[in-house]
Motif scaffolding. Structure first.
Motif, PDB file in Angstrom:
ATOM      1  N   PHE B  57      83.865  59.225 -61.486  1.00 47.49           N
ATOM      2  CA  PHE B  57      84.357  60.253 -62.397  1.00 47.49           C
ATOM      3  C   PHE B  57      85.884  60.254 -62.382  1.00 47.49           C
ATOM      4  CE2 PHE B  57      80.443  62.651 -63.298  1.00 47.49           C
ATOM      5  CZ  PHE B  57      79.594  62.025 -62.406  1.00 47.49           C
ATOM      6  N   PHE B  72      94.057  69.673 -59.791  1.00 47.42           N
ATOM      7  CA  PHE B  72      93.618  68.552 -60.613  1.00 47.42           C
ATOM      8  C   PHE B  72      92.523  68.989 -61.567  1.00 47.42           C
ATOM      9  CE2 PHE B  72      91.082  68.406 -56.705  1.00 47.42           C
ATOM     10  CZ  PHE B  72      89.784  68.171 -57.155  1.00 47.42           C
ATOM     11  N   TRP B  74      89.158  68.005 -63.278  1.00 57.39           N
ATOM     12  CA  TRP B  74      88.043  67.193 -62.845  1.00 57.39           C
ATOM     13  C   TRP B  74      87.047  67.044 -63.986  1.00 57.39           C
ATOM     14  CZ3 TRP B  74      84.038  69.514 -58.929  1.00 57.39           C
ATOM     15  CH2 TRP B  74      83.067  68.555 -58.638  1.00 57.39           C
ATOM     16  N   ARG B  76      83.723  66.479 -65.670  1.00 61.68           N
ATOM     17  CA  ARG B  76      82.359  66.703 -65.192  1.00 61.68           C
ATOM     18  C   ARG B  76      81.363  65.794 -65.894  1.00 61.68           C
ATOM     19  NH1 ARG B  76      82.564  71.220 -61.368  1.00 61.68           N
ATOM     20  NH2 ARG B  76      80.342  71.120 -61.630  1.00 61.68           N
ATOM     21  N   ARG B  77      81.864  64.797 -66.597  1.00 61.66           N
ATOM     22  CA  ARG B  77      80.963  63.846 -67.246  1.00 61.66           C
ATOM     23  C   ARG B  77      81.359  62.444 -66.810  1.00 61.66           C
ATOM     24  NH1 ARG B  77      79.522  68.107 -68.187  1.00 61.66           N
ATOM     25  NH2 ARG B  77      78.950  69.121 -70.122  1.00 61.66           N
ATOM     26  N   GLU B  78      80.351  61.621 -66.579  1.00 64.05           N
ATOM     27  CA  GLU B  78      80.637  60.235 -66.260  1.00 64.05           C
ATOM     28  C   GLU B  78      80.982  59.490 -67.548  1.00 64.05           C
ATOM     29  OE1 GLU B  78      77.347  58.277 -64.460  1.00 64.05           O
ATOM     30  OE2 GLU B  78      78.572  56.719 -63.536  1.00 64.05           O
ATOM     31  N   VAL B  90      90.666  72.460 -60.772  1.00 66.31           N
ATOM     32  CA  VAL B  90      90.559  72.810 -59.359  1.00 66.31           C
ATOM     33  C   VAL B  90      91.978  73.025 -58.821  1.00 66.31           C
ATOM     34  CG1 VAL B  90      89.848  72.025 -57.076  1.00 66.31           C
ATOM     35  CG2 VAL B  90      88.445  71.466 -59.072  1.00 66.31           C
TER      36      VAL B  90
END
Lengths: 113, 148
Positions: B57, B72, B74, B76-78, B90
């Motif tokens: 990710f 950062f 982040w 949440r999807r590949e 975050v």
């Protein structure tokens, strides 16, 4: 993250909106409601309500059924339950990560002393 | 009922500079967060987070203020490019407390998480049977977590 997590975080996204939370609460309290009935309790247009209901339906939090000439919406409690489990899991994951950070930092600090 | 942000904190018996290294250095991040980590530690810098079970990710460094704040975004999807609606933010804040450090993490932006067009199409096509199967899998997973 995982395929399951992706779907569950969409439940979260759907519910984190205050208007949609209110709609879910109202439908729960009435044990099912039509868009017309909901429009009496929420200060937005029927089209706005329809849009929010469509999002809730898409993530499976409400389901629609015909009631005469109207569509009646009910809350799927299993999906609502899933959303709160997912939230609990995200919190739990952070607790575990913070515990690991604490352990790593204190070990490192001890080694430096 | 469902918050857009969550906040957790912990008090650590180590000074902020030590905690900072644990929080930001890839070899440590690969212990507490992902299984492998690459981090270009500057605002806008790229992060690659790999979980052996789930895949790789992307994330993007937002704030670097040593040893106070590391943030950062982040994804949440590949297999997705960085973009609005697919990431949460975050923020990790380090505050000196006595001879130790209070570390707080805030994750926010759940409300903005949305669907790619491809995902929207997939959901529109999905039949109720598909939902049930996946729900059962997740429930089994959640039950397993609760028992441990």
């Amino acid at each position: 993250m995982t395929a399951e997590g992706e779907h569950a975080d969409q439940l979260w996204a759907a519910l984190a909106d205050p208007t949609r939370q209110r709609l879910v609460d109202l439908i729960l309290a009435a044990d099912g409601a039509t868009a017309t009935a909901l429009a009496r309790d929420v200060p937005i247009t029927r089209q706005g309500i329809a849009k929010h209901l469509a999002i809730l339906e898409r993530v499976g939090l409400v389901e629609a059924s015909r009631a005469g000439r109207e569509v009646r919406f009910t809350v799927r409690r299993d999906r609502l339950d899933l959303a709160s489990r997912y939230m609990a899991r995200v919190l739990d994951q952070w607790d575990q990560r913070l515990a690991t950070i604490k352990h790593l930092a204190e070990t490192e600090h001890d080694a430096q002393r | 009922m469902v918050p857009d942000r969550i906040s957790r904190e912990v008090v650590i018996d180590a000074p902020p500079d030590v905690v900072w290294s644990i929080v930001t250095e890839p070899r440590h991040v690969a212990r507490w967060f992902s299984d492998e980590a690459e981090i270009d530690l500057r605002p806008g810098g790229a992060m690659l987070l790999t979980w052996h079970r789930h895949g790789t990710f992307q994330a993007r460094v937002e704030t670097v203020d040593p040893p106070h704040t590391f943030a950062f975004r982040w994804l949440r999807r590949e297999h997705n490019e960085p973009g609005e609606g697919t990431s949460t933010l975050v923020e990790m804040t380090l505050t000196r407390e006595g001879s130790g450090t209070r570390l707080r993490v805030i994750e926010s932006g759940f409300q903005q998480l949305s669907w790619t067009e491809e995902e929207q199409a997939r959901y529109a096509d999905e039949n109720s049977e598909g939902w049930v199967v996946e729900l059962d899998e997740l429930r089994a997973y959640a039950d397993g977590l609760e028992r441990t």
